[in-house]
Design a protein around this motif. Structure first.
Motif, PDB file in Angstrom:
ATOM      1  N   ALA A   1      13.755 -16.340  46.371  1.00 17.46           N
ATOM      2  CA  ALA A   1      14.866 -15.884  46.515  1.00 17.46           C
ATOM      3  C   ALA A   1      15.898 -16.729  46.655  1.00 17.46           C
ATOM      4  O   ALA A   1      17.152 -16.856  46.245  1.00 17.46           O
ATOM      5  CB  ALA A   1      14.844 -15.171  47.972  1.00 17.46           C
ATOM      6  N   GLU A   2      15.678 -18.058  47.411  1.00 16.57           N
ATOM      7  CA  GLU A   2      16.661 -18.777  47.420  1.00 16.57           C
ATOM      8  C   GLU A   2      16.284 -19.995  46.390  1.00 16.57           C
ATOM      9  O   GLU A   2      15.422 -20.933  46.497  1.00 16.57           O
ATOM     10  CB  GLU A   2      16.606 -19.532  48.663  1.00 16.57           C
ATOM     11  CG  GLU A   2      17.025 -18.756  49.957  1.00 16.57           C
ATOM     12  CD  GLU A   2      17.100 -19.315  51.217  1.00 16.57           C
ATOM     13  OE1 GLU A   2      16.801 -20.604  51.437  1.00 16.57           O
ATOM     14  OE2 GLU A   2      17.446 -18.743  52.356  1.00 16.57           O
ATOM     15  N   GLY A   3      16.964 -19.913  45.339  1.00 16.51           N
ATOM     16  CA  GLY A   3      16.432 -20.989  44.091  1.00 16.51           C
ATOM     17  C   GLY A   3      16.863 -22.241  44.085  1.00 16.51           C
ATOM     18  O   GLY A   3      16.124 -23.264  44.020  1.00 16.51           O
ATOM     19  N   ALA A   4      18.258 -22.495  45.023  1.00 14.59           N
ATOM     20  CA  ALA A   4      18.630 -23.728  44.895  1.00 14.59           C
ATOM     21  C   ALA A   4      18.219 -24.505  46.343  1.00 14.59           C
ATOM     22  O   ALA A   4      18.268 -23.616  47.240  1.00 14.59           O
ATOM     23  CB  ALA A   4      20.290 -23.724  44.743  1.00 14.59           C
ATOM     24  N   VAL A   5      18.622 -25.543  46.516  1.00 14.38           N
ATOM     25  CA  VAL A   5      18.243 -26.453  47.724  1.00 14.38           C
ATOM     26  C   VAL A   5      19.487 -27.155  48.199  1.00 14.38           C
ATOM     27  O   VAL A   5      20.366 -27.343  47.463  1.00 14.38           O
ATOM     28  CB  VAL A   5      16.982 -27.317  47.465  1.00 14.38           C
ATOM     29  CG1 VAL A   5      15.840 -26.837  47.013  1.00 14.38           C
ATOM     30  CG2 VAL A   5      17.508 -28.745  46.559  1.00 14.38           C
TER      31      VAL A   5
END
Length: 241
Positions: A213-217
């Motif tokens: 769901a949260e691809g970027a950090v």
């Protein structure tokens, strides 16, 4: 007239009497005058004397040879004894004189020396210690042969793993979405290294490459650990903005 004896006739009788007195008594032979030995006797005597002299010379020569042999044998025995007493075994014990030297065991051929894989190490590095928001970190896995012999090492993608964590959070692993893994065996010389680089797109991943769901950090401090098979590198810390 009768016959008268003359003085001469008396003398003749006296001379006859003297001659008769000189005759050998009955039963005894008259002494014979000495005669010179014949040449054959002289030859036999000389031959006998020569043979006797030759025998004496042979006996003298034989005695000298025997004495020389005995002296030589004694000298050789003394030298051999001195050598045996001076010789020492590998362990330092003196060899006994007259002892039969035992055959040394044949050397067992040793196996060819091989590389010590424990001396093959893995290190994790980044090209920078901190990155701006638009920069992608380059993660590097370096394998080094710290031994004295060449080592064959599989540095293929099937053995590599670039792991990024943040605290207890497993952020990323290059093995999660790896479509095709291959083996690559290389011989690394003593003191030499091989390095593989992986540009990390600052994304998350999970095992099985499922959608996250949260691809970027976000920004913060992250830890990079490089793995090659069972070998694990010490952690390297870097910062993302």
């Amino acid at each position: 007239m009768g016959r008268q004896d003359t003085p001469n006739s008396g003398a003749g009788r006296n001379g006859s009497a003297k001659t008769a007195g000189q005759r050998t008594a009955p039963g005894k032979s008259a002494p014979r005058a000495g005669r010179k030995p014949s040449p054959a006797v002289y030859r036999r005597r000389r031959l006998f004397a020569g043979v006797a002299l030759l025998l004496v010379l042979c006996l003298i020569a034989g005695g000298v040879a025997t004495l020389t042999s005995l002296l030589g044998g004694a000298q050789q025995a003394s030298s051999a004894q001195d050598s045996a007493q001076g010789a020492s075994t590998e362990g330092g014990e003196a060899a006994q004189p007259g002892a039969t030297p035992s055959a040394s065991p044949s050397a067992t051929p040793s196996a060819s020396p091989t590389c010590d894989q424990k001396l093959v190490t893995v290190k994790a590095t980044t090209n920078k210690t901190s990155y701006a928001a638009d920069e992608k970190p380059v993660l590097s896995l370096t394998v080094t042969n710290g031994g004295k012999l060449p080592c064959k090492v599989n540095i293929g993608t099937s053995q590599m793993d670039f792991l990024v964590t943040s605290g207890s959070d497993r952020v990323f692993s290059s093995g999660d979405c790896q479509a095709d893994s291959t083996d690559l065996v290389k011989t690394i010389a003593p003191g030499k290294s091989e390095t593989a680089n992986f540009p990390w797109p600052r994304n998350r991943s999970v095992q099985g490459c499922e959608k996250v769901a949260e691809g970027a950090v976000g920004g913060g401090y992250y830890v990079f650990i490089a793995k090659l098979g069972a070998k694990v590198s010490p952690p390297t810390v870097f910062q993302l903005s």
